[in-house]
Design an enzyme around this catalytic site. Structure first.
Site, PDB file in Angstrom:
ATOM      1  N   HIS A   7      42.932  42.419  44.753  1.00 35.51           N
ATOM      2  CA  HIS A   7      43.166  43.759  45.288  1.00 35.51           C
ATOM      3  C   HIS A   7      43.209  43.626  46.806  1.00 35.51           C
ATOM      4  CE1 HIS A   7      40.636  45.059  41.629  1.00 35.51           C
ATOM      5  NE2 HIS A   7      41.770  45.691  41.443  1.00 35.51           N
ATOM      6  N   TYR A  30      36.403  41.714  35.399  1.00 36.54           N
ATOM      7  CA  TYR A  30      35.194  41.506  36.208  1.00 36.54           C
ATOM      8  C   TYR A  30      33.889  41.948  35.552  1.00 36.54           C
ATOM      9  CZ  TYR A  30      36.275  46.300  37.889  1.00 36.54           C
ATOM     10  OH  TYR A  30      36.577  47.636  37.987  1.00 36.54           O
ATOM     11  N   GLN A  76      38.730  50.650  31.656  1.00 40.95           N
ATOM     12  CA  GLN A  76      38.840  51.937  32.339  1.00 40.95           C
ATOM     13  C   GLN A  76      39.632  52.964  31.529  1.00 40.95           C
ATOM     14  OE1 GLN A  76      40.057  51.276  36.417  1.00 40.95           O
ATOM     15  NE2 GLN A  76      38.397  49.823  36.782  1.00 40.95           N
ATOM     16  N   HIS A 128      38.099  39.454  43.657  1.00 40.46           N
ATOM     17  CA  HIS A 128      38.181  40.903  43.518  1.00 40.46           C
ATOM     18  C   HIS A 128      38.892  41.540  44.700  1.00 40.46           C
ATOM     19  CE1 HIS A 128      37.014  45.105  43.849  1.00 40.46           C
ATOM     20  NE2 HIS A 128      37.058  45.097  42.532  1.00 40.46           N
ATOM     21  N   HIS A 139      48.234  46.429  45.051  1.00 44.16           N
ATOM     22  CA  HIS A 139      48.227  47.660  45.857  1.00 44.16           C
ATOM     23  C   HIS A 139      48.963  47.458  47.194  1.00 44.16           C
ATOM     24  CE1 HIS A 139      45.783  49.406  42.837  1.00 44.16           C
ATOM     25  NE2 HIS A 139      44.722  48.662  43.106  1.00 44.16           N
ATOM     26  N   HIS A 177      48.753  44.397  36.175  1.00 44.22           N
ATOM     27  CA  HIS A 177      47.398  44.721  36.637  1.00 44.22           C
ATOM     28  C   HIS A 177      46.757  45.741  35.715  1.00 44.22           C
ATOM     29  CE1 HIS A 177      44.156  44.702  39.512  1.00 44.22           C
ATOM     30  NE2 HIS A 177      44.166  46.021  39.578  1.00 44.22           N
ATOM     31  N   ASP A 235      46.747  49.395  35.796  1.00 44.27           N
ATOM     32  CA  ASP A 235      45.485  49.431  36.535  1.00 44.27           C
ATOM     33  C   ASP A 235      44.375  50.175  35.782  1.00 44.27           C
ATOM     34  OD1 ASP A 235      43.575  49.251  38.494  1.00 44.27           O
ATOM     35  OD2 ASP A 235      44.708  50.242  40.073  1.00 44.27           O
ATOM     36  N   ARG A 283      34.926  55.643  41.933  1.00 40.50           N
ATOM     37  CA  ARG A 283      34.345  54.327  41.686  1.00 40.50           C
ATOM     38  C   ARG A 283      32.919  54.448  41.148  1.00 40.50           C
ATOM     39  NH1 ARG A 283      33.190  49.418  45.968  1.00 40.50           N
ATOM     40  NH2 ARG A 283      31.606  50.892  46.622  1.00 40.50           N
TER      41      ARG A 283
END
Ligand code: ZN
Length: 426
Positions: free
Chosen positions: A232, A120, A60, A206, A269, A55, A320, A81
């Site tokens: 997720h 995404y 990010q 998502h 998760h 993942h 992640d 976020r």
């Protein structure tokens, strides 16, 4: 090609003088323990399967370590976020490529040989499609192949702001996709990379927040049989509350009641789960995708590892948010989180294996399954994706504790060398 390892971690445990025959496609043809070394063999010290990173959101990485100050009390996942959205609105495909290339190179050096990229950012910063609507996906795949890491590309369906069906906000405009968009991008990327064993294209929703159940059903119906399916799920308590308010069921229960979840599924998760939900995931043979450093950084909570493993549950690890790029840091934190929460030691177990070895071997096998690649173990038919551990000058070096020292005690927790498809890459 034949690798001759002094020690190798096989599914049944460490073995000595192991010859591994690799065919020209990079798959392991036969593994022979107690072999004699021939002149042409490629020598190695102690080797283990490499890890799959199940993942990642590569972009990010650009904000890793940059969200650690606060102007107010109450920073949490939801405030993070907003910062992530602010970054996401600025990036073009060239930026994605640059950030991903650096992240993927770091992953390979750290011992990951496959990355599942949960993708995404599909549209341009204004929310319009690029002339080539696969441009962002292509930037990620190109970065992976340039870095030398295999990629499981997962174009994400993302179509609403919450489970009530509220429209996406302006900062989510780049993520907006219909079922046809996602199926079209996935089909196009499969066609462009057909014949490259280092590119797998799966599919993902998502989350149950961002995708209506009917659309998720259409997405599954339109995808080729057997491709990896990721989402997720149950990361945050608020997410559980929102899903329960909309559907009258918790997210994992809802998922398992609605879909035919099986071993091609990866539930990322699953932090907020009941004991019965964990048993149901294990019974479905799905993989749970645990991302301990990101989950800790975002204050998500702790996955209930011990009961899940006791039910025979499968897991893998993911970087992640890429705040950390190290399978060893993920495994160490996974186990230490459990110890701190339960005030006991040696939580992860798998038969007679020590904790470090159990964590490592289970995550390697589960991660590869979740990415749809035949790797994650040194065995016939698996891809020769391997790590060579650093040479130990410890006179007490032994099989029983080798991976425990690697997971819990290494000062520089990176392998000496990493092999993908039968070739040493670093
Ligand atoms: Zn994620």
């Amino acid at each position: 090609m034949r690798i001759f390892a002094q020690r190798a971690l096989l599914p049944q445990g460490w073995a000595t003088d192991v010859a591994i025959d690799v065919d020209p496609s990079g798959s392991i043809r036969v593994v022979t323990a107690g072999a004699s070394r021939s002149r042409d063999d490629v020598p190695a010290g102690a080797i283990a399967p490499a890890m799959a990173n199940l993942h990642s959101h590569a972009f990010q990485r650009a904000m890793a370590g940059r969200g650690e100050t606060s102007a107010h009390d109450g920073d949490d996942f939801w405030t993070w976020r907003e910062a992530m959205y602010a970054l996401a609105t600025t990036l073009e495909p060239d930026d994605l490529h640059r950030i991903a290339l650096e992240a993927y190179r770091a992953m390979l050096r750290a011992g990951y040989t496959t990355v599942a990229e949960f993708h995404y950012i599909h549209r341009d910063p204004r929310g319009a499609w690029y002339a080539d609507r696969c441009a962002p996906a292509e930037a990620l795949v190109a970065a992976a192949r340039e870095a030398g890491i295999a990629i499981c590309l997962l174009p994400a369906l993302y179509s609403q702001a919450d489970p009530t069906g509220a429209a996406l906000g302006a900062r989510q405009a780049r993520f907006a996709t219909s079922v046809d968009d996602v199926l079209g991008i996935a089909a196009e990327m499969r066609a462009r990379h057909r014949g490259d064993a280092g590119v797998v294209v799966g599919v993902c929703a998502h989350s149950l927040r961002a995708v209506p159940l009917a659309a998720f059903r259409e997405l599954l119906a339109g995808s080729p049989a057997g491709v990896p399916v990721h989402l997720h799920v149950a990361e945050q308590e608020r997410e559980v509350d929102d899903v329960r308010a909309a559907f009258g069921a918790r997210p994992v229960d809802l998922l398992l009641d609605t879909f035919d979840v099986d071993e091609r599924w990866c539930l990322v998760h699953a932090t907020q789960t009941t004991a019965s939900e964990l048993e149901r995931i294990a019974a479905a043979r799905a993989t749970v995708g645990l991302c301990p450093t990101t989950e800790a950084n975002l204050g998500d909570g702790l996955f209930a590892l011990a009961p899940f493993l006791a039910s025979g549950g499968r897991f893998g690890i993911g970087s992640d948010s890429n705040v950390s790029i190290s399978p060893i840091e993920e495994l160490r934190l996974l186990e230490y989180g459990q110890r701190l929460a339960h005030k006991r030691r040696v939580v992860a177990r798998d038969g007679a294996r020590s904790t470090g070895e159990a964590l490592y071997a289970l995550a390697a096998d589960g991660g590869a399954r979740a990415c749809g690649v035949r790797a994650g173990a040194i065995a016939t038919g698996r891809r020769a994706d391997l790590i060579e551990l650093q040479t130990s000058d410890d006179e007490r070096d032994d099989d029983a504790t080798r991976l425990d020292r690697y997971v819990f005690a290494s000062l520089d927790p990176r392998p000496a060398r990493v092999m993908t498809g039968g070739r040493w890459r670093s």
